[in-house]
Design an enzyme around this catalytic site. Structure first.
Site, mmCIF file in Angstrom:
data_model
loop_
_atom_site.group_PDB
_atom_site.id
_atom_site.type_symbol
_atom_site.label_atom_id
_atom_site.label_comp_id
_atom_site.label_asym_id
_atom_site.label_seq_id
_atom_site.Cartn_x
_atom_site.Cartn_y
_atom_site.Cartn_z
ATOM 1 N N THR A 269 -26.156 9.545 8.629
ATOM 2 C CA THR A 269 -26.268 10.220 9.898
ATOM 3 C C THR A 269 -25.543 9.091 11.084
ATOM 4 O OG1 THR A 269 -28.492 8.953 10.031
ATOM 5 C CG2 THR A 269 -28.314 11.424 9.954
ATOM 6 N N PHE A 397 -33.442 12.535 16.966
ATOM 7 C CA PHE A 397 -34.041 11.562 16.243
ATOM 8 C C PHE A 397 -35.412 12.137 15.733
ATOM 9 C CE2 PHE A 397 -31.078 8.977 18.433
ATOM 10 C CZ PHE A 397 -30.447 8.218 16.916
ATOM 11 N N CYS A 404 -37.493 9.522 13.423
ATOM 12 C CA CYS A 404 -36.577 8.474 12.968
ATOM 13 C C CYS A 404 -37.364 7.019 13.160
ATOM 14 C CB CYS A 404 -35.278 8.708 13.388
ATOM 15 S SG CYS A 404 -34.262 7.479 12.618
#
Ligand code: HEM
Length: 459
Positions: A269, A397, A404
């Site tokens: 990512t 996120f 995350c």
């Protein structure tokens, strides 16, 4: 208000929408559907149904953790052979999630981050060296960003050097990973009961799996054999820390799952985010000039030696990254499920456990972002805009306790690298690149190359 069925685009009997969704551009296709069918619609494939949610008001409702929790949607279920009950793919309530989360969270504290800085800088310098040598040869942006982010997570997390910049070809781990992620994405379209049709792909997936497991087991074996008990990186914590609640360490299989999880989640990512940011920089010369000015003010004409605190001063550079992630959130979806049967948006009934998928690129184009949502404008993330924005409008996120864990790690690494590249190079869009997004569960620009020319003191 009375209850209503959730709208659904026309579907075939049994196959549902499976045959109309192209395997290599699922996200793009769903975003197109969202323009007609959003802010909420259902999609089905062979009897399985998922609800796609794209509107801000509904997403804000789904982020209420008293009513909803993470759902491991079918694309993630397909990765369970790889990552099992590792942090990313653990079902809500699976005991190893809380255990590993508590053991690993300190590895993402401010202090821990400071400790990673020198390693991140070392890898960034490898990239700068490689680009300095490129001369007239265009650099492959996504491939080089992947080299950088894989080496960074390998070294910071596990003390393992993938040495990606010393080899012309990507590390075999990357080939296996891309194969496995593509398989995970394509498997959603496999017709149930016709497994023989997919035998070759499935065998290939298991080969990819073996490549990744082999590498990870070797990294763990070397650390164990070294007798090193003091290194406090992710692997050190997993091998030597115990869960504060149960007093027990993580088991060996779960450690393998976590290492694979972090090697994947920790680089794919961020690599995509950096590649999109570079794409927007070359397409927006005024923004690039501002990023260069920010880096020049900090580092002058010198060979820079960025310290930890310098990265915090690259505020506009960070805005560029966040705006790139708004337009192309590189992990483009996350899912939640209701804890009990409920009604959302005041009218749509949903069952406990149903998969409600937030399609982030569509959410990030909600009218709440203004009239010209396609416009790349880092000013949207200026500090004074933070309070002006509705709280759940930006979800690159994820959300809540399953958001995350590596967000600050990613932003520190990517801001440092973007600042360094802008400071050191003219970025030349030699081919007039037109954005083509490659989907392999994550997103990245496909076929994006640049000419890079070292800047001089006179520039
Ligand atoms: C979870 C995005 C970088 C490790 C997530 C989720 C998203 C996300 C959307 C939630 C997924 C879900 O709810 O299903 C991103 C983006 C990144 C990034 C856009 C870079 C720009 C990183 C890095 C690491 C990392 C650098 C590790 C060093 C993880 C882990 C989870 C996660 C372990 C699972 C957390 C949990 O459920 O406990 N990420 N991530 N990510 N991310 Fe990241």
């Amino acid at each position: 208000m009375s209850v209503a069925a959730i709208p659904s685009p026309p579907a075939l009997p049994f196959a549902g929408h499976a045959l109309s969704v192209p395997a290599d551009r699922q996200v793009a296709h769903l975003c197109e559907l969202a323009r007609t069918w959003g802010p909420i619609f259902t999609m089905s494939a062979f009897g399985e149904e998922a609800v796609l949610v794209t509107g801000l008001d509904l997403v804000a409702e789904l982020c209420d953790e008293r009513r909803f929790r993470k759902n491991v949607h079918s694309d993630l279920v397909n990765l369970r052979p790889l990552a099992g009950d590792g942090l990313f793919t653990a079902y809500s309530g699976e005991p190893n999630w809380r255990k590993a989360h508590d053991i690993l969270l300190p590895a993402f504290s401010g202090t821990a981050m400071r400790g990673y800085h020198a390693t991140m800088l070392g890898v960034a310098r490898n990239l700068v060296r490689a680009w300095s040598r490129a001369g007239e040869r265009p650099v492959e942006v996504s491939a080089d960003m992947t080299r950088l982010t894989l080496d960074t997570i390998g070294l910071c997390g596990f003390g393992h050097d993938f040495e990606s910049f010393t080899h012309a070809e990507p590390h075999p781990f990357i080939g296996a990973l891309v194969g496995a992620l593509s398989y995970g994405q394509a498997k959603g379209g496999f017709i149930p009961g016709l497994d023989f049709l997919y035998g070759k792909r499935t065998r290939r997936f298991h080969e990819d799996l073996r490549v990744m497991e082999g590498l990870v087991d070797e990294v763990i074996r070397q650390r164990r054999q070294s007798g090193d008990q003091s290194t406090d990186d992710l692997l050190g914590r997993m091998l030597h820390s115990t869960d504060p609640v149960t007093g027990r360490p993580l088991d060996d299989l779960n450690i393998r799952y976590q290492v694979i999880t972090f090697l994947i989640a920790g680089h794919e990512t961020t690599s995509g985010a950096l590649s999109f940011a570079l794409y927007y920089l070359v397409k927006n010369p005024a923004v690039l000039a501002k990023v260069q000015e920010e880096a020049d003010t900090l580092w002058g004409d010198d060979e820079p030696d960025p310290g930890w605190a310098d990265v915090g001063r690259l505020t506009y550079t960070r805005q560029v990254l966040l705006e790139s992630l708004r337009l192309w959130p590189t992990a483009p979806a996350f899912a939640v499920e209701p804890l009990e049967d409920t009604v959302i948006g005041g009218r749509y009934p949903v069952k406990a456990g149903a998969s409600l998928i937030v399609l982030t690129p569509a959410l990030h184009r909600d009218p709440a972002w203004g009239r010209n949502v396609e416009l790349f404008d880092p000013g949207r993330f200026a500090p004074d805009q933070q309070d002006a924005r509705p709280p759940h409008a930006f979800k690159a996120f994820g959300s809540g306790e399953r958001a995350c864990i590596g967000r600050q790690f990613a932003l520190h690494e990517a801001t440092l690298v973007l600042g360094l590249l802008a400071h050191r190079f003219h970025l030349i869009d030699h081919a007039g690149y037109e954005l083509k997004v490659k989907e392999t569960l994550t997103l990245k620009p496909d076929g994006f190359t640049l000419l890079v020319e070292p800047r001089t003191a006179a520039d």
